[in-house]
Structures are given as structure tokens and as C-alpha cells.
Design an enzyme around this catalytic site. Structure first.
Site, PDB file in Angstrom:
ATOM      1  N   LEU C 229     -30.369 -12.337 -21.901  1.00 46.79           N
ATOM      2  CA  LEU C 229     -29.040 -12.109 -21.332  1.00 46.79           C
ATOM      3  C   LEU C 229     -28.180 -13.379 -21.228  1.00 46.79           C
ATOM      4  O   LEU C 229     -28.593 -14.368 -20.629  1.00 46.79           O
ATOM      5  CB  LEU C 229     -29.180 -11.487 -19.927  1.00 46.79           C
ATOM      6  CG  LEU C 229     -27.864 -11.108 -19.249  1.00 46.79           C
ATOM      7  CD1 LEU C 229     -27.196  -9.953 -19.970  1.00 46.79           C
ATOM      8  CD2 LEU C 229     -28.099 -10.777 -17.787  1.00 46.79           C
ATOM      9  N   ASP C 230     -26.985 -13.320 -21.802  1.00 51.32           N
ATOM     10  CA  ASP C 230     -25.992 -14.396 -21.726  1.00 51.32           C
ATOM     11  C   ASP C 230     -26.503 -15.710 -22.322  1.00 51.32           C
ATOM     12  O   ASP C 230     -25.973 -16.778 -22.023  1.00 51.32           O
ATOM     13  CB  ASP C 230     -25.532 -14.639 -20.273  1.00 51.32           C
ATOM     14  CG  ASP C 230     -24.800 -13.421 -19.706  1.00 51.32           C
ATOM     15  OD1 ASP C 230     -24.242 -12.648 -20.500  1.00 51.32           O
ATOM     16  OD2 ASP C 230     -24.788 -13.252 -18.478  1.00 51.32           O
ATOM     17  N   ALA C 231     -27.550 -15.628 -23.147  1.00 49.10           N
ATOM     18  CA  ALA C 231     -28.109 -16.847 -23.723  1.00 49.10           C
ATOM     19  C   ALA C 231     -28.006 -16.874 -25.246  1.00 49.10           C
ATOM     20  O   ALA C 231     -28.554 -17.753 -25.894  1.00 49.10           O
ATOM     21  CB  ALA C 231     -29.562 -17.009 -23.296  1.00 49.10           C
TER      22      ALA C 231
END
Lengths: 286, 286, 286, 286
Positions: C229-231
Site C-alpha cells: 500500500l502506497d509504496a
């Protein structure tokens, strides 16, 4: 041998098919390792622009041989070209008046070896900045300018530029207008910082002009000097926000920071061979 | 009652000691809760500028009474003043030609209720944008302009502005020059977006001018319209970086985004009473 | 024939001498006119990245033949490559929840034909934006998501993506976390806009996090979605200044403008084949 | 008398009606001419913040009397307050390690008298920068730090700070972590520049972290130092664009410019009394 040493080939020529193939084929044939490459085709002028950084140690021969071998390609395409060597530092002659923020900034970048230039001497029409410059071990030449002595003074400037084997003359807030013959003697080799976002506020006292107009941003422009005042090819510009609470002296203060940054970037692009002239404009391969 | 409802007092007057004390003393005496306050003293014009947002429910009386009670103070200091009410939405009449990026942007901000304005009607010299505007339930008026019909056309524009009880006329890339009598009829009430960083590239085809000059940033300017073309007081400006690889059509594309942003910010400042005129300049309390 | 039609070749491969020479020699041999060219050598991964735009009409053959002829070069250098055709518009499936600023912005850019993509359908877990989308003639699919229906819902999303022959899935403020199998099914083909300057403030409510920390700038990040997530690899970012006077709702308002701009730029780079994956990072040839 | 001399009153207190009226009434009663005024009400903390610059010569009495007369108002509202005098220059103790870009920048601003501070001494854990500092006539103290000598070294730092009557300790890329007792001894008086956009990349080697993550902007943060590493209240931040072509050393180079600018702005705000602490955040009246 310096593993980071690079030769930089910068060229322009009439645009046609095969330029990149010819240049990159030539480099590949000699095992040249391309570190950085940039191209640009300008539709308006129908010219092609190219810059290649080659790892020096990847070639089996030296710079002179590289130049000799490249001549046939250059001639075949009608190229305007040069090759520079990162091991040879660019020789900058700095001109200043009394404002010293750009001088301080460039001398710091020189001390820090931020990019490949040396300040070989400083020329000023005032003696105010001598001590600071000389502390760096850099010669400082006072060349006063009055209406009467102007021709003689600028002859002396050109003489000093020659004596120090300058590559580029940088006007780091030098507040005198260069005579046309100086501009003509060093085409594409005089870099100025103007304290406005050109073409707005050309000429004298740009911060006063900006204050009077009530603009919400001020700027600075790094450009090549031509005989046409403040109209030379633009290398770099930037702006910073101001508001109604800022007086002229605040604009001057903010402006100093933007002038320093814009001149430093513009000079770096110039020194690294990233700037190619395209008539009255520039191609800047950042 | 709306707990967020605010009265906004905006004023200017000759600068002297005691203005803030008088105004804030008046508000404190009536238990007025100050939500936001901004001041500016302009040395050049020797005028003082002030804006106060007061929580409506903190006062024991209504807007009319507030205005009535404030009159003695305003007269004592020779104030140019107004009080607006956040519960009364600002009435914007939008003018457009064929370019619709600013129209789309402002209609979105209206749908999203981003700040306190309504688009009460759209006037255009073309019929191209009717369907999109009418989908929003907003009346669309076609007022063609030719050299012969120009006086009649702008009389109609003023009539529509009156009919819709417009507060402000916004030129959202409206490509006609307003006649002087329209400018004179609505001083400080016509907001334009110009697609350059003024004073550079005033007049026609600014992106072509910018391309020809080879600037490294382009910009946009939101300003009040006066009879003096592109020379009215500037409300907001911004710039964006371009380079040699950008053609005129790229500048136009980048420019659209900066025009939208600058017009939206400028209009918000205007609608919220954040912009005060200071002769040919503006004070903008952001 | 479309004089502006271009084929875009984008590739990466292990770095060595001769890549540019091989590719440009191949193009020159077939009279391919290079409109735009970009290179990058990544020292960390020892890979070389390249993008070439070729004028379609300069070649004597079509796209299939171009691809066929290029295979031997691609194999010799172990290239990961693709060729796209500007005449074939990129098919975007948009996913949204209730926030519509990115949707409005992208639909405008589509109407204005700002770059080469079509929005082939919109999928949402709410019905709120149906009318606006359908006004554009674009199909709108409601796919509600609850903890129980999540697997089924995302199977339906993948089915719709296939049915519409989507090239890229764009999460334009879609407030659900995609399950790992969706991320795995479309590697490098899901583009998200996150409303913070990553890696700061990953996860939920980034503007509240930013307000609590007291940062002086907020930002937005456009990135490829991975199961982490969000990486995922970052395509584009930007920031905007805020100050102590801004509440969370002001950050949200400023943030909308920066989100729109960052997603639009990131998507354009992606659609135009300017983004190449370099492990967990991106090369973006702007 | 200095016509430009100003007293600056900065205060915070629990928010209520009448604060501005009381303060501005007090100033008006004594003919105090307000040059600049800023207010802020923080809803989260329910505190009110205020800063007033008063022309010294407009008052009939001196600073001590001003302070004496203000006490009753301060007590009535429970104010946390201070008054400073522009004629008394702020005494900065600079700490550096080997990186000298911020040092060079601040010494230049001091030479140029850009704002009201003096560098009263420089403390370093290396001797590398002695010559440059001493050229300015500023004392240079070498205080080496090893794991064993750390407590003694920082006791010496505090002793020097006291000996030079420092107002503020500035860590201008000082690469040691201050022990908690130093942080505790000088609350709100230690200013640091961190070379990342916090909260991203706190701790060591932030440019390496940024390079590894592939961010498209890097930044710098000026903040007050607390015992909680890199988590103190943020005064100022900024970012600059980078891309895939930039190696760690390029990030370091761009970063130097942004660090210099952010520290200089943050320190100016601090020195001019523009920064008020609001729990873990700051109010900055620019």
C-alpha cells in the site's frame, strides 16, 4: 586515470535523417561509453542539436585523436561542434561592482568544487570587494570606468581576459553597460544576470519598476550578452512570490537569492556545455 | 443560526495612530469575535488597509445595525469601507469565447461549493459552450460581436449584468476587448485572466510572443480590467517552467493549467473581500 | 495520412556499448525521422533506458513490420520493449468514489483532447457521479464494495476492465484498497493518486496527519499500485505551501488542486510511454 | 534617534473577545504607531497569537517603561509575551561539522546585514572551517566529540553559549545529536536544518533514503530541536524537483541550495520574533 573523466560533444546542424545514427555509430565503433545523451530538433529553425557525454577511459585514444576522427562526420552533416574535456576546468573571469551576493555565491561554489570552473580573476570598477576576493587567492583588478575612460577601461578588460586565458566573462551584477565591441569580441562567451524576469523590466532599477507595477512575483534572468541590451539569448530564469507588504528593499532582498540561484544554474549549464545557441534562443540540455 | 456565518469588514483610509484601536475597540464593545484579521500600511500612498472577519452570531444585532453603528468611526477616519455577509453568495457573470478550460474549472468549483459564489449566467460571443453550461442549469446568452454591432452588443452585456444583479463580471478567456464605457461602468468589478506574466507579452498571442523570445518560464495574470488594456491592477500571478523542447502548442497546454489556477485564486480573493485597491495596485490579504 | 502520427519505441536492457548506435542505425537505415529521443543509464541497476518518437510517415512500412524488423536487435541486447502508435488512443478505465475533482479534471482533458487517451468507462462504489459522467456519453458502472462482497466486487472490476479492453486502470480518488490479486493481475497498469507527498503520510486521512504534524507544505503523489500500500513506484509528485492559518479543510481544498495536476501529469507521462519501470522506481522521460 | 527602530511585541493567550482591542487600545493611547500587525486564532488549541511592530520613536517612553506599562494587560489575559528591540541584535551561536554551505550562506547574510543578527561565535567538532570563520573576525571554538567525551563536550558547548550570551543556537549542518539535557536547557532556542522534507526521511543519510525511494522532489526542513530527534516544531520547509537522472551526489548538490534557503528564512523568522510556539507546531507570521 580518472575513471570519471568525460569528453562532452556538443553540436548542431541542419536536421535530417541519420545524424544520431552517424554519431552514435562512430562512438560505438570506438567503444565509447555514453554516459548522458540529449537531442533536440527545432522545427522553427530546422536544426538538430545534440550533446553526448562519453567516458574518457572507454576510448582507446586521446581527445586530439577524437577530434581528428570526428571531422569527416562533422563535415558530412555541416555541423557546428565542439568537444570539451571534464579534466580541463573552465576559466571564468568575474566582473562585479559593489553588490557582492553573486560573487560570494560563485566563490563558494568554486571552493566547494561544485562544478568544473575556476575563477581566474575578478575585475571590478570599485575596490570594495578586494579583501574578500584576495583571501581566496584570486587576483583582483580595479578598472574604474568613467564616461571619458570607458573605451580605455574596456580595452583593459579585454586585455585582462586574454592575459588570464578566460573562457567566459561573467557579469555578476556588474553595473556598467558593455560597449558593443566587447560584446562582438566574445560572442556566446559573456554571461549576465539581470535582476528581473525578462522581457519585463529591462534596463535600470528593475525592482523599482516591479514595485511600481504591483506584480505578485519577481524574477531574475541569466542570459548571453549581445549588443542589444538585456535582449540576448536567455539561459535560465526563475521567479519568487512577493506581496503588497514588500517594499522595494524587500524585493531587492528576495531578488538577491533568486539572482544567485539563477546565475549559478545558468553558469553551470554553460560550463558543462549544456547550452547551445539557436539564433536568438538557447537549447539547454539540463 | 449558521455558526460559521461571518461578516467581513474591509476598509482603507489615510494612515494615522488609532485606527486599529478604534475598529477593534468597537468590535470588542459589541462582543464581536474576530476570526481573521489583516492590516497593511502602504508608505507610498500613506494609506492604511484593514480586513476583519467577525463571527456573525457573536454580535447581538444584524448586518444593517452593524453598518449603522460603524458609520461614525468610518467618518472620523475618512474610511472607504464595506461589510459583506458570508450568507449572501457573490453573483458572478461569466464571459467566454471558445476556450473553455477556465469555464470548466470555475463551474467545477461552483458545483463543489469551494468558495462563496454563484455563476448566475454565462455570456458568450459563440454558441459552442451552451450545452455544457445549460447542463448545470445556468442560463447561457449568445451575444455575437462584430465591428458594427460592438456598441449594441456591449450594451446588451451591461443589460444582462444588471438583469442578473451581477456583482462581478469575469472574463474567463473572453477574447474581445471591452469598450471603455463598460470598464467605466464597473470599476473594480471586472476580473480578467491574461495568458502571460504581465507586463511581459501584453496584447495578442502572448504564447507566440513567449515562444519567440525563448523565455524559460511562462505565466498568467489575473487583474482588474480598466480602459488601459492589460494594465489594470494585478490580483494574482503565477509561472510554470518550459524549455526548448516545448512548441507554442505545449505552452498553450501548460498555460491552460496556470490560467485556471491563477483565475480561481484571484476570483476567490476578490469574492472573499480580500482584495483592496491601492491606486494602480492591489492589497491582497490571503 | 496523418503527418503528425508517431510511433514510440520504449525499451530497457542491460547497459553496454552500442545500444544507441544499434537502435539509431536501424532507424536511419529505414529513413526513420526521430522527433524526440531520450536516454538514461542507471548506475545502480546497470540498465539502460531509451525512448524514441519516430514520424510514422517517414517509414516505408507499417507498425507490424517495424515490430518484426526490430526483433533481432531487441533479442541481441536482451531488451524489454514496446512500440506504440499515436493513432491508437490509450483506453483508460476510471475508478472513483465520491470525490470528483480528479474525475472532472480528467474528463475535461479528455473533452479537450489534451493527450491521447479515452475514458472508456467509469466504475464507482457510489452512484453520486453518474449524471455528470453519462452527460459525457461515457458508461458508468456502480460496483458497491462491502467487506463481504469485496472479492466479488473486484472480480467484477476486472471483468469490466477486460470487457472494455482497458489499457490502464486509474484510481482517481477511489477510496478502497485494491486486493492483491487485482494488483497482481495488472502490473504497471494501475495508476493511483495519493493525497500526500509520499513517503510522508501514507495510509488514511493524510491531510489530517499533515495538519497534526504542522508541515509547511503539503503534496500529492501519482504512483503505480502494487500490493504494498502506497509504496509503489512514484511517477510524479508536487507540493504547495500552507501555513498555520490553514485548517484541515483548507489543506483539503489546496490539496484538490495539487492532486488534479499531479494525476494529470502522471497519467500523460504514462499514456505517452514516457514512464519506464526500474525495479521499485521509475524513469520518466518528460 | 533611529527613525526605523522598532519594538516588536509577540504574545499568545487563551482566545476570547477583546484581546486586539485591549492591545491596540493600549498602543493608541500612547501614540504607538503600528508598522506591522499579525493575528492568528488557533481553533485546536483555543489560543490567540499576535505580533505587533511599533515605531520606537512614536512612543514617549523607552522599552523598560513599555514593558512595565504592558504588565497589567498581559496579566488580565494570561499572556505569554515578549517585547524585543530592533536596535538590539540577536546573538547567534553557530554549530557546524564539515559541511560549510549553510555557514557560508549565513556569514554572507551577516556581512550583508540582511537581518538583525550577529554570529557571536562558531563551535565545531572539526577544525576545517577555522580560517574562513576567523577571516570574518568571529571566534572559532573546536569542541571534539567522541562517545566518551560527549557529556563533557556538550557541557562546554553550553558554557560557551553562556559566555557569549547567545540568544539562539543554530545547528548549521552540525552532524552530532544533541543530548537531551542540552535540548532541555534551551527550549525554543535551538534551530536545526534537516536535509529532508520531514516527516519523510528523518534520521541519517536522508538523500540516500530519498534516492532509494525514487521521490520526484527532495526538500529541507528548519525546525526547533527537542529531545525527540527530527520531530520538533517545524518553522520552514521547501522542496525542489529532481528526476531519475540525478544520483545521490546530485541530490546532495541540489539539497545544499534548498537547505541554505530554508535555514536562512527560518532563522530570519525566528530572529524577527515571527515564530510563536503552539504546542508541537509553530505560528509563523511572515
Amino acid at each position: 586515470m580518472d575513471a570519471k573523466r568525460r569528453y562532452t560533444l556538443a553540436l548542431s546542424c541542419p536536421d535530417r535523417v541519420g545524424i544520431v545514427a552517424a554519431v552514435s555509430g562512430f562512438l560505438a565503433q570506438h567503444q565509447g561509453w555514453i554516459v548522458e545523451a540529449s537531442h533536440h530538433a527545432d522545427y522553427a529553425s530546422a536544426r538538430f542539436f545534440m550533446r553526448q557525454e562519453i567516458l574518457a577511459e572507454s576510448l582507446a585514444f586521446d581527445l586530439d585523436e577524437l577530434r581528428r576522427l570526428f571531422v569527416p562526420i562533422a563535415e558530412a552533416f555541416g555541423m557546428d561542434w565542439r568537444v570539451t574535456d571534464s579534466a580541463v576546468r573552465h576559466r571564468v573571469v568575474l566582473m562585479v561592482s559593489r553588490e557582492d551576493h553573486c560573487l560570494n555565491d560563485l566563490l563558494y561554489r568554486w571552493r566547494a568544487r561544485e562544478f568544473g570552473f575556476d575563477v581566474v580573476c575578478v575585475i571590478s570598477n570599485h575596490d570594495a570587494l578586494r579583501a574578500y576576493v584576495e583571501w581566496h587567492g584570486i587576483p583582483y583588478h580595479l578598472v574604474p570606468v568613467t564616461p571619458e575612460t570607458k573605451p580605455k577601461a574596456f580595452a583593459e578588460v579585454l586585455r585582462l581576459f586574454g592575459q588570464y586565458q578566460g573562457d567566459t566573462l561573467v557579469l555578476a551584477r556588474y553595473m556598467q553597460i558593455l560597449p558593443p565591441e566587447v560584446c562582438a569580441a566574445l560572442p556566446g562567451r559573456i554571461v549576465n544576470i539581470h535582476h528581473s524576469f525578462l522581457p519585463s523590466f529591462a534596463g535600470a532599477r528593475p525592482y523599482h519598476q516591479a514595485y511600481a507595477r504591483g506584480v505578485k512575483l519577481i524574477g531574475a534572468t541569466c542570459h548571453y550578452v549581445t549588443a542589444d541590451l538585456d535582449a540576448g539569448p536567455i539561459i535560465e530564469q526563475d521567479t519568487v512570490r512577493v506581496d503588497h507588504g514588500d517594499f522595494v528593499e524587500d524585493l531587492v532582498r528576495y531578488g538577491r537569492d533568486i539572482e544567485k540561484a539563477v546565475l549559478a544554474r545558468g553558469l553551470r549549464y554553460h560550463v558543462e556545455g549544456r547550452v547551445l545557441l539557436d539564433a536568438t534562443k538557447t537549447v539547454v540540455f539540463r
